[in-house]
Every structure is written in C-alpha cells, then in structure tokens.
Design a protein around this motif. Structure first.
Motif, short mmCIF file in Angstrom:
data_model
loop_
_atom_site.label_atom_id
_atom_site.label_comp_id
_atom_site.label_asym_id
_atom_site.label_seq_id
_atom_site.Cartn_x
_atom_site.Cartn_y
_atom_site.Cartn_z
N GLY A 10 0.74 -1.31 0.08
CA GLY A 10 -0.01 -0.11 0.06
C GLY A 10 0.98 1.27 0.02
O GLY A 10 0.52 2.31 0.68
N VAL A 11 2.00 1.12 -0.74
CA VAL A 11 2.81 2.28 -0.59
C VAL A 11 2.50 3.34 -1.67
O VAL A 11 2.09 3.18 -2.78
CB VAL A 11 4.21 1.98 -0.97
N SER A 12 2.18 4.61 -1.04
CA SER A 12 2.04 5.91 -1.88
C SER A 12 3.08 6.77 -1.66
O SER A 12 3.56 7.05 -0.37
CB SER A 12 0.69 6.36 -1.66
N LYS A 13 3.25 7.66 -2.59
CA LYS A 13 4.42 8.65 -2.31
C LYS A 13 3.52 9.95 -3.12
O LYS A 13 3.48 9.78 -4.48
CB LYS A 13 5.62 8.74 -3.09
N VAL A 14 3.40 10.97 -2.35
CA VAL A 14 2.71 12.10 -3.01
C VAL A 14 3.64 13.54 -2.70
O VAL A 14 3.93 13.75 -1.68
CB VAL A 14 1.39 12.38 -2.52
N TYR A 15 3.67 14.20 -3.88
CA TYR A 15 4.14 15.51 -3.63
C TYR A 15 3.20 16.45 -3.94
O TYR A 15 2.50 16.34 -4.96
CB TYR A 15 5.28 15.41 -4.61
N ARG A 16 3.32 17.58 -3.45
CA ARG A 16 2.13 18.56 -3.37
C ARG A 16 3.02 20.15 -3.77
O ARG A 16 4.02 20.23 -3.13
CB ARG A 16 1.29 18.54 -2.15
N ARG A 17 2.09 20.92 -4.33
CA ARG A 17 2.87 22.37 -4.25
C ARG A 17 1.87 23.35 -4.21
O ARG A 17 0.58 22.99 -4.13
CB ARG A 17 3.30 22.33 -5.89
N GLY A 18 2.06 24.62 -4.11
CA GLY A 18 1.31 25.54 -3.62
C GLY A 18 1.21 25.69 -2.15
O GLY A 18 1.45 24.92 -1.39
N ILE A 19 0.80 27.00 -1.72
CA ILE A 19 0.73 27.59 -0.34
C ILE A 19 -0.55 27.52 0.03
O ILE A 19 -0.81 26.70 0.97
CB ILE A 19 1.60 28.89 -0.17
N VAL A 20 -1.39 28.32 -0.64
CA VAL A 20 -2.77 28.51 -0.28
C VAL A 20 -3.60 27.51 -0.53
O VAL A 20 -4.30 26.66 0.20
CB VAL A 20 -3.24 29.80 -0.58
N ARG A 21 -3.42 26.99 -1.83
CA ARG A 21 -4.26 25.85 -2.57
C ARG A 21 -3.27 24.88 -2.62
O ARG A 21 -2.57 24.94 -3.62
CB ARG A 21 -5.00 26.16 -3.72
#
Length: 204
Positions: A10-21
């Motif tokens: 069940g391995v996931s890697k998530v990168y997110r960007r943005g400060i407010v949204r």
C-alpha cells in the motif's frame, strides 16, 4: 512462513505544491512483493518515479502511506546509518535528494543484516570496453546467487540496453502513470501499448 525479501504494501508517495491551495504535483502508488532472490529490470519515462521508488526501498525517502519491508524489517524503523545493510541504492550523485530525519537514530532498530539484501542499480553505465559488460552481468548474477535481490533501472537509448535487460533479468517492472506494474517476461512487458509508446523506435 518466512518474510518476503522485499514487500511494498500500500505504498504511496505524493508531492504537493502551492501554499494556499495545495495541489498534487506527483503521485506514485506501489504494491509489489518479491519473495526471494531475483534480478529485476525497471524501466519507465523520465519523471515517472523510478528513482523515488528506489529511494523508498532504500529508506531515504519516506512514503506518504504504506510501508516497505526488507527481509521482514520495516526500513523506516531501522537506524539511518544501517539502512544500507538491508537495501543499497547505487546512483548518480546528482540524483540524491536529502530528506528530514523523522526520529533520533538511537530510537530506531538495528539492521538485521551486515550486508545488503537488496541492491538497486539506478541507470548503471554499460561501458562497451572489452569485457566490461560481461563483468557487470556476472556481478549481477553473483549477487543473485548469494541470495540477493537485484534491481537494474535503465532508461534505454539503444537496442543494446534492451538486449542486456532481456538477457539478465528474470522479471520486469514498468513505472508509468503513477503506478509500478510487474511483468513476468520482457515480451509481456514490451507488448503493452504504453511500454511500446515509451520505447518508440527501440520497441521490438
């Protein structure tokens, strides 16, 4: 029943960007299990997550969810300096990213092995000098004969690279579209439309 040599559950890697949204910039989901020694070929487009996959196996990149175990040990629970005794990532130095340590090392477990059980070769150079390619293939087979699990990640630019993978690898993983898919044979993998699209003129 003994633990698998390597399991990604069940391995996931998530990168997110943005400060407010905050929006998802990258996501990789992996469920793979390797019960014993083998030589595994890994391919996929640039930016698909091949190096991220290797980093999570070696314990230098913390999954967003799920867990990675090497010979039954959760790699994220092993002391930082001892993780390469379970899984070692051979890579180009410019590929290395540094990640924050989540726990003081003394609070983590000791490695259960003194020599790597999983070897991850990230785009090794196949020098065409006399004997070099044979030396590399013999080295991979030697590790496998010693009970190690060997991954060879290539971004093929010549038919030779595909021939090498087909000769030495026993199974294959294709990383693309946020997933890592395992195939039993090179022909099975090469028959997939997304793999053929990736290989382009190199497709057999």
């Amino acid at each position: 029943m003994s633990a698998p040599l390597l399991a990604l559950e069940g391995v996931s890697k998530v990168y997110r960007r943005g400060i407010v949204r905050r929006v998802t910039a990258f996501r990789l989901d992996v469920d793979l299990r390797f019960d014993g020694p083998a030589i595994v070929g890994v391919m996929g487009p640039n930016g698909a997550g091949k190096t991220t996959l290797f980093e999570m196996i070696a314990g230098s990149n913390v999954p967003s969810a799920g867990r990675v175990t090497v010979a039954g040990s959760d790699i994220q629970r092993v002391r930082y300096a001892e993780r390469d005794r379970l899984a070692i990532h051979y890579h180009q130095s410019y590929q290395v990213r540094r990640f924050a340590r989540t726990w003081p090392s003394f609070m983590l477990e000791r490695a259960s092995s003194s020599y790597p059980r999983v070897h991850l070769f990230d785009e090794p150079q196949f020098n065409t000098q006399d004997g070099y390619i044979g030396f590399m293939l013999d080295f991979f087979r030697h590790l496998r004969a010693e009970g190690r699990l060997v991954f060879i990640c290539l971004h093929p630019t010549a038919v030779l690279h595909l021939e090498l993978l087909n000769e030495v690898c026993e199974s294959f993983v294709f990383v693309s579209g946020g997933r890592a898919t395992r195939f039993s044979t090179f022909a099975e993998m090469a028959g997939q439309p997304d793999v053929r699209n990736y290989l382009g003129a190199l497709a057999p």
